[in-house]
Design an enzyme around this catalytic site. Sequence first.
Site, mmCIF file in Angstrom:
data_model
loop_
_atom_site.group_PDB
_atom_site.id
_atom_site.type_symbol
_atom_site.label_atom_id
_atom_site.label_comp_id
_atom_site.label_asym_id
_atom_site.label_seq_id
_atom_site.Cartn_x
_atom_site.Cartn_y
_atom_site.Cartn_z
ATOM 1 N N SER A 1 -19.645 -1.380 1.996
ATOM 2 C CA SER A 1 -18.965 -0.271 1.334
ATOM 3 C C SER A 1 -18.177 -0.669 0.099
ATOM 4 C CB SER A 1 -18.039 0.421 2.311
ATOM 5 O OG SER A 1 -16.945 -0.409 2.600
ATOM 6 N N THR B 1 -8.615 -5.615 1.684
ATOM 7 C CA THR B 1 -9.873 -4.873 1.798
ATOM 8 C C THR B 1 -10.976 -5.583 1.005
ATOM 9 O OG1 THR B 1 -8.570 -2.857 2.022
ATOM 10 C CG2 THR B 1 -10.900 -2.575 1.541
ATOM 11 N N SER C 1 -22.722 -13.295 12.724
ATOM 12 C CA SER C 1 -22.074 -12.210 11.994
ATOM 13 C C SER C 1 -22.194 -12.444 10.483
ATOM 14 C CB SER C 1 -20.593 -12.175 12.422
ATOM 15 O OG SER C 1 -19.881 -11.191 11.737
ATOM 16 N N LYS D 1 -17.552 9.982 8.010
ATOM 17 C CA LYS D 1 -17.804 9.841 6.573
ATOM 18 C C LYS D 1 -18.760 10.945 6.126
ATOM 19 C CE LYS D 1 -15.888 5.275 6.721
ATOM 20 N NZ LYS D 1 -16.000 3.827 6.869
ATOM 21 N N THR E 1 -10.098 6.008 27.188
ATOM 22 C CA THR E 1 -9.500 6.802 26.113
ATOM 23 C C THR E 1 -10.045 8.222 26.158
ATOM 24 O OG1 THR E 1 -8.977 6.758 23.750
ATOM 25 C CG2 THR E 1 -11.217 6.144 24.345
ATOM 26 N N THR E 2 -9.210 9.152 25.753
ATOM 27 C CA THR E 2 -9.587 10.568 25.788
ATOM 28 C C THR E 2 -10.782 10.832 24.872
ATOM 29 O OG1 THR E 2 -7.298 11.157 26.241
ATOM 30 C CG2 THR E 2 -8.690 12.897 25.344
ATOM 31 N N THR F 1 -20.888 6.451 12.120
ATOM 32 C CA THR F 1 -19.650 7.224 12.213
ATOM 33 C C THR F 1 -19.936 8.702 11.986
ATOM 34 O OG1 THR F 1 -17.377 7.454 11.402
ATOM 35 C CG2 THR F 1 -19.045 7.037 9.745
ATOM 36 N N HIS G 1 -21.926 3.711 6.371
ATOM 37 C CA HIS G 1 -21.944 4.289 5.020
ATOM 38 C C HIS G 1 -23.305 4.862 4.642
ATOM 39 C CE1 HIS G 1 -17.881 3.275 3.888
ATOM 40 N NE2 HIS G 1 -18.049 2.233 4.677
ATOM 41 N N ARG H 1 0.815 -1.217 0.000
ATOM 42 C CA ARG H 1 0.000 0.000 0.000
ATOM 43 C C ARG H 1 0.845 1.263 0.000
ATOM 44 N NH1 ARG H 1 -5.508 -1.181 3.065
ATOM 45 N NH2 ARG H 1 -5.933 -3.083 1.937
HETATM 46 C C1 LIG Z 1 -15.204 2.992 7.901
HETATM 47 C C2 LIG Z 1 -16.014 1.904 8.535
HETATM 48 C C3 LIG Z 1 -16.082 1.779 9.930
HETATM 49 C C4 LIG Z 1 -15.183 2.565 10.829
HETATM 50 O O1 LIG Z 1 -15.586 3.873 10.954
HETATM 51 P P1 LIG Z 1 -14.468 4.973 11.276
HETATM 52 O O2 LIG Z 1 -15.229 6.095 11.873
HETATM 53 O O3 LIG Z 1 -13.789 5.287 9.981
HETATM 54 O O4 LIG Z 1 -13.520 4.335 12.245
HETATM 55 C C5 LIG Z 1 -16.982 0.887 10.481
HETATM 56 N N1 LIG Z 1 -17.760 0.123 9.698
HETATM 57 C C6 LIG Z 1 -17.688 0.184 8.362
HETATM 58 C C7 LIG Z 1 -18.583 -0.682 7.549
HETATM 59 C C8 LIG Z 1 -16.805 1.064 7.737
HETATM 60 O O5 LIG Z 1 -16.703 1.091 6.407
#
Ligand SMILES: *Cc1c(COP(=O)(O)O)cnc(C)c1O
Length: 403
Positions: free
Chosen positions: A187, A361, A136, A246, A275-276, A243, A215, A21
């Site tokens: 994704s 990936t 899963s 994104k 964690t902070t 998240t 996503h 990469r």
């Molecule tokens: C990117 C991703 C995550 C992680 O989210 P981040 O905020 O980037 O750490 C979790 N699940 C899926 C399906 C993702 O594509």
Amino acid sequence: MDFARHFQSQLDALKSEGNYRTFAELERRCGAFPRADRHGGPEVAEVTVWCSNDYLGMGQHPDVVAAMVKTVQACGTGAGGTRNIGGNTVQHRALEVELADLHGKDAALLFTSGYVSNWAALSTLGSRIPNAVIFSDEGNHASMIEGIRHSRADKVLWKHNDWRDLDRKLHATGDRPKIVAFESVYSMDGDIAPIREIVEVCEAHGALSYIDEVHAVGMYGPHGGGVTEERGLADRIDVIEGTLGKAFGCMGGYITGSTALVDFIRSFASGFIFTTAIPPAVAAAATTSIRHLKASGEERAAQRANVALLRKKLDRIGIPHLANESHIIPVMIGDPVKCRMISDILMQDWGIYVQPINYPTVPKGTERLRLTPGPHHTEADIDKLVTALGALWNRCAISHAVA
Ligand SMILES: *Cc1c(COP(=O)(O)O)cnc(C)c1O
């Protein structure tokens, strides 16, 4: 042991497979998205980004930027601690209230990333519910896989998006606490889960349902509440995870669910406790971004129009792309070396940046370019991309057969 030699031989193996990469070094320019400056070449060059997960350009939205700047100036940079020890601010609480509302849930809990939210929530559920089994989807993201592994709970894989297989496997498990983990938008292929059927199967077996809408948040549903909002299913799912990194254009992750479930994760999840907290300014920017996308469908509509337009133009010149219902356009290459080569040529000759997506990936043999048109790509950008791909297809002898 000769450590250096071991490291080098592992890296050499990656390189010979074409899976080593390298990162493009970008300098994003606020207000110019999807344009960015690319460093690391002979000179700094402007590129058009075609693979960003800042799907709607919200990371540069004036209101979101202003919220972050204003909060930094008012409150400083970092949170100064974990949520428990000094790092719990009004901005964190406001964001959690906003997130719970986005998904119509009682409560929400913030994490430092989506990865951490999946890892921490699933590892806590799996380890702290006695005798639990986690079901899963075999296409699940690494963050869920790692969380499940860390929980040490029994894990059952079910065939991707196959609710009948899930049903059979739940049935065969008998009277144990069951957790079903899956995603809405996957994704890499851009396919969307049959959420209604999966939810019905979960309900029939009394299983706790956990969906990753990473996503989809900001992108689907009248308020950006994801595919579960679009399909009217949010209230039938126990945990909705997402998240802020994104479509919301910031950083951080979260879960939403019932008050008791969220309090349980808050109280037991190591990945939350030790964690902070994210910076207050990031929380304020994310809140602004979510509020904006709750009220405005403009960005989503413009983005969808560009997705449709790009697909149409790719069809016209016979560039195969994976059909799906989502905003993600995978253009299949099927070879890691060619995939990297095309990406390099697009960057060098055309000023187009699309990162090659290679193993691990995606599975070997399914290497691809993953295009994510946004509301700010122009028709001229789309035409240039399609022209470039057309020229490269012939030059690199890539199949026109639809994958
Ligand atoms: C990117 C991703 C995550 C992680 O989210 P981040 O905020 O980037 O750490 C979790 N699940 C899926 C399906 C993702 O594509």
